[in-house]
Design a protein around this motif. Structure first.
Motif, PDB file in Angstrom:
ATOM      1  N   LEU A  60      35.623   7.324  64.864  1.00  0.00           N
ATOM      2  CA  LEU A  60      36.197   8.453  65.598  1.00  0.00           C
ATOM      3  C   LEU A  60      37.378   7.992  66.444  1.00  0.00           C
ATOM      4  O   LEU A  60      38.418   8.654  66.497  1.00  0.00           O
ATOM      5  N   LYS A  61      37.219   6.825  67.068  1.00  0.00           N
ATOM      6  CA  LYS A  61      38.319   6.252  67.840  1.00  0.00           C
ATOM      7  C   LYS A  61      39.512   5.955  66.916  1.00  0.00           C
ATOM      8  O   LYS A  61      40.666   6.210  67.270  1.00  0.00           O
ATOM      9  N   THR A  62      39.216   5.434  65.737  1.00  0.00           N
ATOM     10  CA  THR A  62      40.276   5.165  64.760  1.00  0.00           C
ATOM     11  C   THR A  62      40.991   6.454  64.379  1.00  0.00           C
ATOM     12  O   THR A  62      42.225   6.497  64.311  1.00  0.00           O
ATOM     13  N   ILE A  63      40.222   7.509  64.165  1.00  0.00           N
ATOM     14  CA  ILE A  63      40.831   8.808  63.827  1.00  0.00           C
ATOM     15  C   ILE A  63      41.680   9.304  64.990  1.00  0.00           C
ATOM     16  O   ILE A  63      42.805   9.774  64.795  1.00  0.00           O
ATOM     17  N   ARG A  64      41.169   9.169  66.203  1.00  0.00           N
ATOM     18  CA  ARG A  64      41.948   9.582  67.363  1.00  0.00           C
ATOM     19  C   ARG A  64      43.236   8.765  67.475  1.00  0.00           C
ATOM     20  O   ARG A  64      44.305   9.305  67.750  1.00  0.00           O
ATOM     21  N   ASP A  65      43.105   7.449  67.279  1.00  0.00           N
ATOM     22  CA  ASP A  65      44.287   6.577  67.339  1.00  0.00           C
ATOM     23  C   ASP A  65      45.295   6.953  66.249  1.00  0.00           C
ATOM     24  O   ASP A  65      46.512   6.988  66.500  1.00  0.00           O
ATOM     25  N   LEU A  66      44.805   7.213  65.042  1.00  0.00           N
ATOM     26  CA  LEU A  66      45.706   7.632  63.960  1.00  0.00           C
ATOM     27  C   LEU A  66      46.392   8.953  64.299  1.00  0.00           C
ATOM     28  O   LEU A  66      47.587   9.124  64.058  1.00  0.00           O
ATOM     29  N   TYR A  67      45.616   9.870  64.864  1.00  0.00           N
ATOM     30  CA  TYR A  67      46.195  11.154  65.245  1.00  0.00           C
ATOM     31  C   TYR A  67      47.261  10.969  66.324  1.00  0.00           C
ATOM     32  O   TYR A  67      48.356  11.538  66.239  1.00  0.00           O
ATOM     33  N   ASP A  68      46.944  10.160  67.339  1.00  0.00           N
ATOM     34  CA  ASP A  68      47.921   9.902  68.410  1.00  0.00           C
ATOM     35  C   ASP A  68      49.179   9.254  67.845  1.00  0.00           C
ATOM     36  O   ASP A  68      50.306   9.609  68.218  1.00  0.00           O
ATOM     37  N   GLN A  69      49.000   8.290  66.944  1.00  0.00           N
ATOM     38  CA  GLN A  69      50.154   7.621  66.322  1.00  0.00           C
ATOM     39  C   GLN A  69      50.961   8.610  65.489  1.00  0.00           C
ATOM     40  O   GLN A  69      52.194   8.596  65.506  1.00  0.00           O
ATOM     41  N   PHE A  70      50.265   9.476  64.766  1.00  0.00           N
ATOM     42  CA  PHE A  70      50.943  10.490  63.955  1.00  0.00           C
ATOM     43  C   PHE A  70      51.782  11.416  64.840  1.00  0.00           C
ATOM     44  O   PHE A  70      52.950  11.684  64.561  1.00  0.00           O
ATOM     45  N   VAL A  71      51.195  11.891  65.936  1.00  0.00           N
ATOM     46  CA  VAL A  71      51.914  12.784  66.851  1.00  0.00           C
ATOM     47  C   VAL A  71      53.117  12.061  67.458  1.00  0.00           C
ATOM     48  O   VAL A  71      54.221  12.610  67.542  1.00  0.00           O
TER      49      VAL A  71
END
Length: 164
Positions: free
Chosen positions: A100-111
């Motif tokens: 979940l943290k990885t998904i959040r990090d990926l989302y933050d990086q994407f944004v």
């Protein structure tokens, strides 16, 4: 003589209008082509970035789903051993939290990357706008010089026809 002078002026004005239309059409065509190419490039970049992050998120979600299934299988097998089962759940939760943290990090990086790309595109569009303004100024100058030259030629021609 005045009728001839008026006819010469009318012809000169008509020629100027045609030249102005030609200059304007060619300038607009070039500008439209540049903007269309710019839009296509930006669209392709956005699609590529979105696709990359979608694949990464999908991969993490698949791993997460696989981990969840394994966790459920372990729960069934180790039903009699409560302590071991509790450890497995704790481990699975840690893994899920990491995913979940990885998904959040990926989302933050994407944004963040999308914001940076938007800023870059805005900067590029502003540059293109400045270039377009320069081209328009050069076109105006060219048209003015052409108009002045034609007016001088018409005046000379009219004066010569009046004198001779």
């Amino acid at each position: 003589m005045l009728e001839r002078f008026g006819a010469d002026i009318g012809k000169a004005m008509q020629a100027k209008r045609k030249r102005l239309e030609t200059f304007t059409k060619s300038s607009l065509k070039g500008s439209n082509q540049k903007l269309e190419q710019l839009w296509k490039t930006q669209h392709a970049q956005r699609q590529k970035l979105t696709q990359e992050y979608s694949q990464q998120v999908f991969s993490v979600l698949q791993q997460w789903e696989t981990d969840t299934q394994k966790s459920e299988e372990q729960e069934e097998k180790l039903n009699n051993l409560f302590r071991q089962q509790q450890k497995l759940f704790q481990q699975a939760r840690v893994v899920q939290s990491q995913k979940l943290k990885t998904i959040r990090d990926l989302y933050d990086q994407f944004v963040k990357n999308m914001d940076e790309m938007e800023k870059s595109h805005e900067s590029f569009l502003q540059g293109a706008q400045v270039e377009l303004k320069k081209e328009m100024a050069m076109l105006q100058k060219k048209i003015m010089m052409d108009t002045q030259q034609q007016e001088m030629a018409t005046v000379r021609k009219s004066l010569q026809s009046m004198l001779f």
